[in-house]
Enzyme design. Structure first.
Site, PDB file in Angstrom:
ATOM      1  N   LYS A 123      -1.702 -66.540 -35.609  1.00  0.00           N
ATOM      2  CA  LYS A 123      -1.566 -67.977 -35.871  1.00  0.00           C
ATOM      3  C   LYS A 123      -2.462 -68.721 -34.903  1.00  0.00           C
ATOM      4  CE  LYS A 123       1.061 -70.788 -38.482  1.00  0.00           C
ATOM      5  NZ  LYS A 123       1.689 -70.537 -39.782  1.00  0.00           N
TER       6      LYS A 123
HETATM    7  P1  NAD Z   1       2.018 -80.451 -44.427  1.00  0.00           P
HETATM    8  O1  NAD Z   1       1.205 -80.982 -43.305  1.00  0.00           O
HETATM    9  O2  NAD Z   1       1.435 -80.448 -45.796  1.00  0.00           O
HETATM   10  O3  NAD Z   1       3.414 -81.245 -44.499  1.00  0.00           O
HETATM   11  C1  NAD Z   1       4.280 -81.340 -43.416  1.00  0.00           C
HETATM   12  C2  NAD Z   1       5.426 -82.240 -43.802  1.00  0.00           C
HETATM   13  O4  NAD Z   1       6.377 -82.266 -42.727  1.00  0.00           O
HETATM   14  C3  NAD Z   1       5.002 -83.682 -44.036  1.00  0.00           C
HETATM   15  O5  NAD Z   1       5.711 -84.205 -45.155  1.00  0.00           O
HETATM   16  C4  NAD Z   1       5.446 -84.382 -42.760  1.00  0.00           C
HETATM   17  O6  NAD Z   1       5.720 -85.761 -42.947  1.00  0.00           O
HETATM   18  C5  NAD Z   1       6.713 -83.614 -42.452  1.00  0.00           C
HETATM   19  N1  NAD Z   1       7.137 -83.768 -41.059  1.00  0.00           N
HETATM   20  C6  NAD Z   1       6.399 -83.593 -39.936  1.00  0.00           C
HETATM   21  N2  NAD Z   1       7.138 -83.883 -38.854  1.00  0.00           N
HETATM   22  C7  NAD Z   1       8.364 -84.222 -39.291  1.00  0.00           C
HETATM   23  C8  NAD Z   1       9.560 -84.640 -38.667  1.00  0.00           C
HETATM   24  N3  NAD Z   1       9.639 -84.719 -37.332  1.00  0.00           N
HETATM   25  N4  NAD Z   1      10.646 -84.912 -39.443  1.00  0.00           N
HETATM   26  C9  NAD Z   1      10.567 -84.834 -40.779  1.00  0.00           C
HETATM   27  N5  NAD Z   1       9.461 -84.454 -41.431  1.00  0.00           N
HETATM   28  C10 NAD Z   1       8.375 -84.169 -40.702  1.00  0.00           C
HETATM   29  O7  NAD Z   1       2.480 -78.998 -43.979  1.00  0.00           O
HETATM   30  P2  NAD Z   1       2.949 -77.789 -44.892  1.00  0.00           P
HETATM   31  O8  NAD Z   1       1.766 -76.927 -45.121  1.00  0.00           O
HETATM   32  O9  NAD Z   1       3.763 -78.307 -46.032  1.00  0.00           O
HETATM   33  O10 NAD Z   1       3.885 -76.989 -43.861  1.00  0.00           O
HETATM   34  C11 NAD Z   1       5.270 -77.297 -43.695  1.00  0.00           C
HETATM   35  C12 NAD Z   1       5.973 -76.100 -43.101  1.00  0.00           C
HETATM   36  O11 NAD Z   1       5.773 -74.978 -43.954  1.00  0.00           O
HETATM   37  C13 NAD Z   1       5.474 -75.653 -41.723  1.00  0.00           C
HETATM   38  O12 NAD Z   1       6.565 -75.126 -40.999  1.00  0.00           O
HETATM   39  C14 NAD Z   1       4.501 -74.540 -42.065  1.00  0.00           C
HETATM   40  O13 NAD Z   1       4.325 -73.634 -40.978  1.00  0.00           O
HETATM   41  C15 NAD Z   1       5.229 -73.898 -43.209  1.00  0.00           C
HETATM   42  N6  NAD Z   1       4.385 -73.089 -44.083  1.00  0.00           N
HETATM   43  C16 NAD Z   1       3.274 -73.579 -44.690  1.00  0.00           C
HETATM   44  C17 NAD Z   1       2.518 -72.771 -45.527  1.00  0.00           C
HETATM   45  C18 NAD Z   1       1.341 -73.285 -46.296  1.00  0.00           C
HETATM   46  O14 NAD Z   1       0.781 -72.515 -47.086  1.00  0.00           O
HETATM   47  N7  NAD Z   1       0.930 -74.518 -46.145  1.00  0.00           N
HETATM   48  C19 NAD Z   1       2.881 -71.428 -45.704  1.00  0.00           C
HETATM   49  C20 NAD Z   1       4.036 -70.947 -45.081  1.00  0.00           C
HETATM   50  C21 NAD Z   1       4.771 -71.791 -44.274  1.00  0.00           C
END
Ligand code: NAD
Length: 433
Positions: A123
């Site tokens: 990561k």
């Molecule tokens: P993203 O940047 O597209 O979205 C993140 C979301 O979280 C946004 O809606 C933001 O407003 C919200 N957020 C941030 N801080 C916050 C808070 N304090 N309280 C409430 N909401 C909050 O990111 P993503 O890609 O959707 O990733 C979200 C999660 O999923 C992360 O934990 C990431 O590690 C995990 N994830 C992502 C992927 C991927 O393919 N993008 C894969 C596996 C896991």
């Protein structure tokens, strides 16, 4: 076979880690402790899970548009490479720390092994608020970061991908920078790229799709009807927004959404398509019409059958776990549930589908993208989605059966399946030199 491992068998904390009990790394360590008793003779190698193989800290200086110079902290951690090259996303967020990136890389080790992908875990991240940067500054920062970590990434070494606040454009800059530095075009160095640069159809929606597929499988097993079920989603980005869309398409009602700008609620169900469009334009849910405002902690007490934390780690605390009315928690985010909250949910009979299987759809299609880049032969979106479904349903079924056989929660079962694979590879490769 259950084997007790004395606490004394655990070695000392790593010197560069602050032992805050709720930190992501300590959450991960607590999860490892829960699986060690089930590892039999492989427990001999368990310490390997408790330390990253390699952690790189880089300085990322860039010239800002006004001529000043700013420095950002960057990280790339390869937790374990026993089963293959490192694989895991890159996060841009002001709260990124080495410890957080370590935990996220370790969860990638477990996730890739739980699903059976031929990868280790890695990561990366930069401690930055990307909203404060212009597009040019963002590009310069991404390119400098890529050059700095270039000594440990590569299509056969470690393959980054998008995570929080990173996207296909950032992957395109990373691919281009790495390619320039090696004097060729290495499309397989990152995944989550735009389609015309060797990206895969279906990648953008893959993580949210995986949350839906694993949620559907879990719901069927506990007799929860998804049609009409009320869903609460925290985080409405790449993961939460897509998962909400797919659950709504299956007849569920997305009643509450919270993100970093605020919360919205509608008992009869939010219009998810309109909310997605609104968030795209306004960068948050705050101000969305046709919904009531939902403030702070109230989100966790909303009446719902399914709770999807899809924002950041550590969000589901013990107190919030006591408040939720959900029958099932789908971990779209990585590490959203603290160990104490896990215990409360177990006591209350709430099923937790853990991150390492629930959000594995993204890395699974990243794997397809990497394979397609090597063969320069690209599959249709239907083919991608069918293969994704097959892999996730198979992995979920194996974890469910392990959970029933050992009478342990799904998280421990997923860790058993994954850690056996990682440690068997470790044992078979042997210790170098
Ligand atoms: P993203 O940047 O597209 O979205 C993140 C979301 O979280 C946004 O809606 C933001 O407003 C919200 N957020 C941030 N801080 C916050 C808070 N304090 N309280 C409430 N909401 C909050 O990111 P993503 O890609 O959707 O990733 C979200 C999660 O999923 C992360 O934990 C990431 O590690 C995990 N994830 C992502 C992927 C991927 O393919 N993008 C894969 C596996 C896991």
């Amino acid at each position: 076979m259950l084997q007790q491992v004395p606490a004394s068998a655990r070695q000392e904390h790593l010197s560069y880690i602050s032992p805050h009990p709720d930190s992501p790394w300590q959450t991960y360590l607590a999860q490892v402790d829960r699986v060690v008793p089930y590892l039999g003779p492989l427990a001999r190698w368990a310490e390997t899970l408790r330390r990253p193989k390699r952690a790189l800290i880089v300085d990322v200086p860039i010239e800002m548009d006004d001529g000043s110079v700013r420095h950002f902290e960057g990280f790339r951690v390869q937790h374990n490479l026993s089963r293959g090259p490192g694989k895991g996303g890159v996060r841009y967020h002001p709260d990124v720390t080495l410890e957080e990136v370590m935990a996220l890389s370790a969860w990638m080790t477990v996730k890739n092994a739980a699903v059976g992908l031929p990868y280790g875990g890695a990561k990366g991240g930069i401690r930055v608020d990307p909203e404060q940067l212009s597009r040019k500054e963002l590009e310069r920062m991404t390119r400098r970061y890529t050059s700095e970590i270039g000594i440990i990434i590569g299509p056969q070494q470690d393959i980054p991908a998008p995570d929080v606040n990173t996207n296909p454009q950032i992957m395109a800059w990373m691919m281009d920078t790495y390619s320039m530095n090696i004097g060729g075009t290495a499309t397989g160095v990152v995944t989550g790229k735009p389609i015309q640069l060797g990206g895969s159809l279906g990648r953008v929606k893959a993580t949210g799709r995986g949350v839906y597929v694993t949620g559907r499988e879990a719901a069927r097993r506990i007799g929860l009807e998804l049609r009409g079920a009320r869903i609460a989603v925290q985080g409405f980005g790449n993961v939460g927004g897509v998962a909400a869309e797919l659950f709504a398409a299956a007849g569920a009602k997305v009643v509450a959404v919270q993100d970093h700008t605020g919360g919205v609620f509608r008992e009869s169900g939010l219009d998810v398509a309109r909310l997605n469009a609104y968030v795209h334009e306004h960068h948050g849910v705050a101000g969305f019409a046709d919904a009531d405002v939902l403030t702070g902690e109230d989100f966790w007490g909303v009446g719902c059958e399914v709770l999807i934390p899809a924002a950041l780690e550590g969000q589901l605390t013990e107190a919030r776990a006591r408040r939720t009315t959900a029958k099932m928690v789908l971990e779209g985010a990585n590490g959203p549930t603290l160990p104490a909250a896990d215990d409360v949910l177990l006591d209350r009979g709430v099923l937790v589908v853990p991150d390492v299987i629930c959000n594995a759809g993204g890395v699974t299609v990243s794997y397809f993208e990497w394979v397609q880049d090597f063969s320069s032969f690209f599959w249709s979106e239907d083919e991608i989605n069918a293969r994704l479904e097959k892999i996730l349903v198979g992995a979920f079924t194996a974890i469910w059966e392990t959970s029933e056989r050992l009478k342990v929660p799904l998280r421990t079962a997923a860790f058993v399946v994954a850690c056996e694979r990682v440690l068997e590879a470790r044992a078979e490769r042997g210790l170098y030199p």
